[in-house]
Design a protein around this motif. Sequence first.
Motif, PDB file in Angstrom:
ATOM      1  N   ARG A  73     -16.967 -11.818  20.561  1.00  0.00           N
ATOM      2  CA  ARG A  73     -16.095 -12.668  21.364  1.00  0.00           C
ATOM      3  C   ARG A  73     -14.671 -12.464  20.862  1.00  0.00           C
ATOM      4  O   ARG A  73     -14.394 -12.638  19.667  1.00  0.00           O
ATOM      5  N   VAL A  74     -13.776 -12.058  21.767  1.00  0.00           N
ATOM      6  CA  VAL A  74     -12.405 -11.740  21.388  1.00  0.00           C
ATOM      7  C   VAL A  74     -11.425 -12.571  22.214  1.00  0.00           C
ATOM      8  O   VAL A  74     -11.765 -13.089  23.275  1.00  0.00           O
ATOM      9  N   ARG A  75     -10.218 -12.649  21.689  1.00  0.00           N
ATOM     10  CA  ARG A  75      -9.122 -13.278  22.424  1.00  0.00           C
ATOM     11  C   ARG A  75      -7.848 -12.504  22.116  1.00  0.00           C
ATOM     12  O   ARG A  75      -7.702 -11.912  21.043  1.00  0.00           O
ATOM     13  N   ASP A  76      -6.934 -12.531  23.083  1.00  0.00           N
ATOM     14  CA  ASP A  76      -5.645 -11.899  22.852  1.00  0.00           C
ATOM     15  C   ASP A  76      -4.636 -12.952  22.398  1.00  0.00           C
ATOM     16  O   ASP A  76      -4.990 -14.112  22.173  1.00  0.00           O
ATOM     17  N   ARG A  77      -3.406 -12.567  22.287  1.00  0.00           N
ATOM     18  CA  ARG A  77      -2.352 -13.443  21.806  1.00  0.00           C
ATOM     19  C   ARG A  77      -2.229 -14.717  22.642  1.00  0.00           C
ATOM     20  O   ARG A  77      -1.922 -15.777  22.134  1.00  0.00           O
ATOM     21  N   VAL A 138       5.546   3.065  14.816  1.00  0.00           N
ATOM     22  CA  VAL A 138       5.580   3.098  16.278  1.00  0.00           C
ATOM     23  C   VAL A 138       6.631   4.097  16.749  1.00  0.00           C
ATOM     24  O   VAL A 138       7.744   4.134  16.225  1.00  0.00           O
ATOM     25  N   GLY A 139       6.264   4.926  17.703  1.00  0.00           N
ATOM     26  CA  GLY A 139       7.207   5.855  18.319  1.00  0.00           C
ATOM     27  C   GLY A 139       7.920   6.776  17.355  1.00  0.00           C
ATOM     28  O   GLY A 139       9.086   7.102  17.565  1.00  0.00           O
ATOM     29  N   GLY A 140       7.253   7.191  16.292  1.00  0.00           N
ATOM     30  CA  GLY A 140       7.882   8.076  15.315  1.00  0.00           C
ATOM     31  C   GLY A 140       8.719   7.360  14.270  1.00  0.00           C
ATOM     32  O   GLY A 140       9.309   7.993  13.402  1.00  0.00           O
ATOM     33  N   TYR A 141       8.789   6.060  14.343  1.00  0.00           N
ATOM     34  CA  TYR A 141       9.535   5.263  13.373  1.00  0.00           C
ATOM     35  C   TYR A 141       8.547   4.471  12.519  1.00  0.00           C
ATOM     36  O   TYR A 141       7.456   4.137  12.955  1.00  0.00           O
ATOM     37  N   ASP A 142       8.969   4.183  11.294  1.00  0.00           N
ATOM     38  CA  ASP A 142       8.204   3.241  10.486  1.00  0.00           C
ATOM     39  C   ASP A 142       9.180   2.385   9.709  1.00  0.00           C
ATOM     40  O   ASP A 142      10.276   2.818   9.372  1.00  0.00           O
ATOM     41  N   GLY A 143       8.769   1.150   9.486  1.00  0.00           N
ATOM     42  CA  GLY A 143       9.623   0.217   8.777  1.00  0.00           C
ATOM     43  C   GLY A 143       8.960  -1.143   8.665  1.00  0.00           C
ATOM     44  O   GLY A 143       7.828  -1.334   9.110  1.00  0.00           O
ATOM     45  N   TRP A 144       9.680  -2.060   8.080  1.00  0.00           N
ATOM     46  CA  TRP A 144       9.160  -3.378   7.749  1.00  0.00           C
ATOM     47  C   TRP A 144       9.733  -4.444   8.674  1.00  0.00           C
ATOM     48  O   TRP A 144      10.922  -4.428   8.988  1.00  0.00           O
ATOM     49  N   VAL A 145       8.863  -5.364   9.089  1.00  0.00           N
ATOM     50  CA  VAL A 145       9.274  -6.489   9.926  1.00  0.00           C
ATOM     51  C   VAL A 145       8.702  -7.773   9.334  1.00  0.00           C
ATOM     52  O   VAL A 145       7.670  -7.751   8.656  1.00  0.00           O
ATOM     53  N   PRO A 146       9.354  -8.896   9.588  1.00  0.00           N
ATOM     54  CA  PRO A 146       8.780 -10.165   9.137  1.00  0.00           C
ATOM     55  C   PRO A 146       7.436 -10.409   9.827  1.00  0.00           C
ATOM     56  O   PRO A 146       7.298 -10.205  11.031  1.00  0.00           O
ATOM     57  N   LYS A 147       6.472 -10.829   9.056  1.00  0.00           N
ATOM     58  CA  LYS A 147       5.131 -11.086   9.580  1.00  0.00           C
ATOM     59  C   LYS A 147       5.151 -12.145  10.676  1.00  0.00           C
ATOM     60  O   LYS A 147       4.359 -12.098  11.606  1.00  0.00           O
ATOM     61  N   SER A 148       6.082 -13.071  10.598  1.00  0.00           N
ATOM     62  CA  SER A 148       6.174 -14.151  11.570  1.00  0.00           C
ATOM     63  C   SER A 148       6.614 -13.670  12.958  1.00  0.00           C
ATOM     64  O   SER A 148       6.492 -14.407  13.932  1.00  0.00           O
ATOM     65  N   ALA A 149       7.095 -12.428  13.067  1.00  0.00           N
ATOM     66  CA  ALA A 149       7.598 -11.902  14.342  1.00  0.00           C
ATOM     67  C   ALA A 149       6.571 -11.046  15.081  1.00  0.00           C
ATOM     68  O   ALA A 149       6.887 -10.463  16.116  1.00  0.00           O
ATOM     69  N   ILE A 150       5.348 -10.960  14.549  1.00  0.00           N
ATOM     70  CA  ILE A 150       4.306 -10.139  15.177  1.00  0.00           C
ATOM     71  C   ILE A 150       3.018 -10.940  15.298  1.00  0.00           C
ATOM     72  O   ILE A 150       2.819 -11.929  14.592  1.00  0.00           O
ATOM     73  N   TRP A 151       2.125 -10.489  16.204  1.00  0.00           N
ATOM     74  CA  TRP A 151       0.798 -11.090  16.336  1.00  0.00           C
ATOM     75  C   TRP A 151      -0.227  -9.993  16.120  1.00  0.00           C
ATOM     76  O   TRP A 151      -0.115  -8.905  16.674  1.00  0.00           O
ATOM     77  N   GLY A 152      -1.227 -10.281  15.272  1.00  0.00           N
ATOM     78  CA  GLY A 152      -2.270  -9.315  14.993  1.00  0.00           C
ATOM     79  C   GLY A 152      -2.606  -9.256  13.512  1.00  0.00           C
ATOM     80  O   GLY A 152      -3.399  -8.423  13.081  1.00  0.00           O
TER      81      GLY A 152
END
Length: 160
Positions: A73-77, A138-152
Amino acid sequence: MFCAVAIVAALPFAAMAQDRGPVTNLPLPRFVSMKAAEGYARRGPSRTHRIDWIFRKRDTPLEITAEHGHWRRVRDRDGAGGWMHYSLLSGVRTALVEQDMLQMHINPDPKSLVAAQLELGVIARIAECIPGWCELEVGGYDGWVPKSAIWGVGADEILE
């Protein structure tokens, strides 16, 4: 009296046992991604159940909340979902960007240089997560983002 103390002491262990899937013994809930380009989310855990939702994007992050045989059983954001066959899911971790023009830094520090900016709704592969930050690719780039700005990814989750 001793029996009552033993039962009360065992309650935290029983609660922890319920946080594991009965089929895989993996943590519940947990995040996965769509392996297939299209996947049906059904009302119940079989092909005879009605289709409630169709996921149409490979790598979409999903959260597994229950298991039954070959079904998850799954759910999205947004909370949409249902029961999907496990063969449509992957353990590859991805994240959905929840902030428009999210700055992706070269280090897990808001003062470090910006490697790229990510639009709202972009799906990126998670390379690593430390407290407060995740490294995305993503898209040939890599880097760091705040965890609070993403879902997953869970708020306290560490990924290496």
